[in-house]
Design a protein around this motif. Structure first.
Motif, PDB file in Angstrom:
ATOM      1  N   GLN A 164      -5.386   7.875   3.275  1.00  0.00           N
ATOM      2  CA  GLN A 164      -6.049   6.660   2.802  1.00  0.00           C
ATOM      3  C   GLN A 164      -5.033   5.716   2.183  1.00  0.00           C
ATOM      4  O   GLN A 164      -4.105   6.142   1.494  1.00  0.00           O
ATOM      5  CB  GLN A 164      -7.130   7.003   1.760  1.00  0.00           C
ATOM      6  N   GLN A 165      -5.221   4.420   2.433  1.00  0.00           N
ATOM      7  CA  GLN A 165      -4.348   3.423   1.829  1.00  0.00           C
ATOM      8  C   GLN A 165      -4.776   3.145   0.401  1.00  0.00           C
ATOM      9  O   GLN A 165      -5.957   2.933   0.123  1.00  0.00           O
ATOM     10  CB  GLN A 165      -4.358   2.129   2.640  1.00  0.00           C
ATOM     11  N   VAL A 166      -3.812   3.145  -0.508  1.00  0.00           N
ATOM     12  CA  VAL A 166      -4.060   2.851  -1.916  1.00  0.00           C
ATOM     13  C   VAL A 166      -3.256   1.607  -2.276  1.00  0.00           C
ATOM     14  O   VAL A 166      -2.034   1.587  -2.145  1.00  0.00           O
ATOM     15  CB  VAL A 166      -3.636   4.027  -2.820  1.00  0.00           C
ATOM     16  N   GLN A 167      -3.944   0.556  -2.703  1.00  0.00           N
ATOM     17  CA  GLN A 167      -3.276  -0.696  -3.031  1.00  0.00           C
ATOM     18  C   GLN A 167      -2.918  -0.693  -4.512  1.00  0.00           C
ATOM     19  O   GLN A 167      -3.791  -0.688  -5.388  1.00  0.00           O
ATOM     20  CB  GLN A 167      -4.159  -1.895  -2.698  1.00  0.00           C
ATOM     21  N   SER A 213      -9.553   1.146  -2.587  1.00  0.00           N
ATOM     22  CA  SER A 213      -8.872   0.919  -3.869  1.00  0.00           C
ATOM     23  C   SER A 213      -9.615  -0.108  -4.702  1.00  0.00           C
ATOM     24  O   SER A 213      -9.874   0.093  -5.894  1.00  0.00           O
ATOM     25  CB  SER A 213      -7.432   0.451  -3.623  1.00  0.00           C
ATOM     26  N   TRP A 257       0.814  -1.218   0.000  1.00  0.00           N
ATOM     27  CA  TRP A 257       0.000   0.000   0.000  1.00  0.00           C
ATOM     28  C   TRP A 257       0.844   1.264   0.000  1.00  0.00           C
ATOM     29  O   TRP A 257       1.939   1.318   0.553  1.00  0.00           O
ATOM     30  CB  TRP A 257      -0.892   0.036   1.241  1.00  0.00           C
TER      31      TRP A 257
END
Length: 370
Positions: A109-112, A346, A103
């Motif tokens: 915010q986590q973005v994969q 994501s 990530w």
């Protein structure tokens, strides 16, 4: 006139089934997080975030659908390059959790990266294979398409994320077969891959991945450690029976025995609290959604659209299979979310973007200009 045509051809059922899955997932997320958010649903609640991502995803669906899907084919080289750069970058500067580095953190915010890469690779493969229909039987086309899928698959395997690597493989197999590549090439590669598995177990796979495979066969060897979630997931699904214990009434879920209950093990929550009936409803929604995707492929005006829709359908189908299979212990634990149902921004946004491409194909299956 243009707007009336768009309204008439838009596949509302596709979005309806996706919305039903999101609603189902929201109910399960709320139940799974009930003990952690006793003050009710706030802005920071996972359900609130999921609904916001769903609303954003819906907007992206309409925006992507309005654009001609062939524009994304023209951008395929750039999109593929972005996917590879992201997968390389996440290995160096990404966030680590549960033994994997998958990530980025953007604006809190986590973005994969792999979720974005899946769709971009589908677009690139569809464009490459569609442009080479006259030479589709040549071994060169087969090899280059394989490399295009193997590079991102190898990068996510390093994270390590075996589940996403398998998704890239499934997407490639389905798309090359649909494009007309000789099946004997694919069968030969599958046979070679199967013979390579013992070597991979010893050399390619890391200790973390080998441990997951060992626990898959014998979770009782570490019932309070690595095997805990496997055993608790089985217990949750087994206790659900025909109609389940009721939403917010599952003991495994409400007492916190299920780790990652809103992501990897959300199907176990469903099995415990809604039982076999809830599982059948969920599978019916997925089936209806996938049939709308197959319809988009079947009515596409060109080979690029046909292959694009095929790749999207396979991506969703394979992820559904892997997530449910790990919950009922048919495959080792992998970090694959249940599409539209599991918590995750994501995944949800990229899935709705994929639906936008399907809608774009449907809107332009006849000579309609926008």
């Amino acid at each position: 006139m243009v707007y009336r045509r768009a309204v008439r051809h838009f596949d509302y059922l596709l979005l309806l089934f996706a919305g039903g899955l999101v609603a189902f997932g929201g109910l399960l997320i709320y139940s799974a997080q009930l003990s952690n958010y006793q003050d009710g649903i706030t802005l920071g609640h996972p359900l609130t975030k999921q609904l916001i991502f769903a609303a954003l995803g819906m907007a992206i669906t309409f925006a992507v659908a309005w654009l001609d899907y062939r524009i994304f084919g023209q951008m395929s080289v750039g999109l593929y390059a972005i996917a590879i750069v992201m997968l390389v970058a996440v290995l160096g500067v990404g966030d680590s959790a549960y033994g994997s580095r998958r990530w980025f953190t953007l604006a809190g915010q986590q973005v994969q990266a792999s979720e974005i890469a899946k769709l971009f690779v589908i677009i690139a493969l569809a464009r490459y294979l569609a442009d080479r229909q006259a030479h589709i039987h040549e071994i060169q086309v087969f090899v280059i398409s394989l490399i295009m899928a193997a590079v991102p698959a190898g990068l996510v395997l390093v994270e390590p994320d075996m589940g996403s690597a398998m998704v890239f493989g499934a997407i490639w197999i389905g798309m090359v077969l649909m494009s007309g590549v000789p099946a004997r090439h694919v069968l030969a590669l599958v046979g070679l891959t199967l013979s390579f598995i013992p070597f991979a177990m010893l050399v390619v796979l890391g200790d973390y991945q080998r441990e997951r495979i060992r626990l898959f066969f014998d979770p009782n060897s570490d019932p309070l450690g690595g095997g805990f979630n496997i055993l608790q997931g089985e217990n949750a699904i087994g206790s659900g029976g025909l109609f389940g214990t009721g939403i917010t009434a599952g003991s495994q879920t409400q007492l916190g025995f299920l780790q990652t209950s809103t992501t990897d093990y959300i199907f176990a929550v469903l099995g415990e609290e809604t039982g076999l009936l809830g599982a059948l409803i969920l599978l019916a929604l997925f089936t209806l959604l996938l049939f709308r995707g197959i319809r988009a492929a079947s009515i596409s005006r060109d080979q690029f659209g046909r292959l694009l829709a095929t790749g999207i359908v396979i991506m969703i189908l394979f992820q559904v299979f892997i997530n449910i299979a790990l919950n009922i212990r048919l495959v080792p634990v992998t970090g694959i979310p249940l599409p539209f149902v599991s918590q995750g921004g994501s995944s949800l946004i990229m899935l709705f973007a994929a639906l936008g491409l399907l809608e774009g194909i449907v809107l332009r299956h006849r000579q309609i200009e926008f």
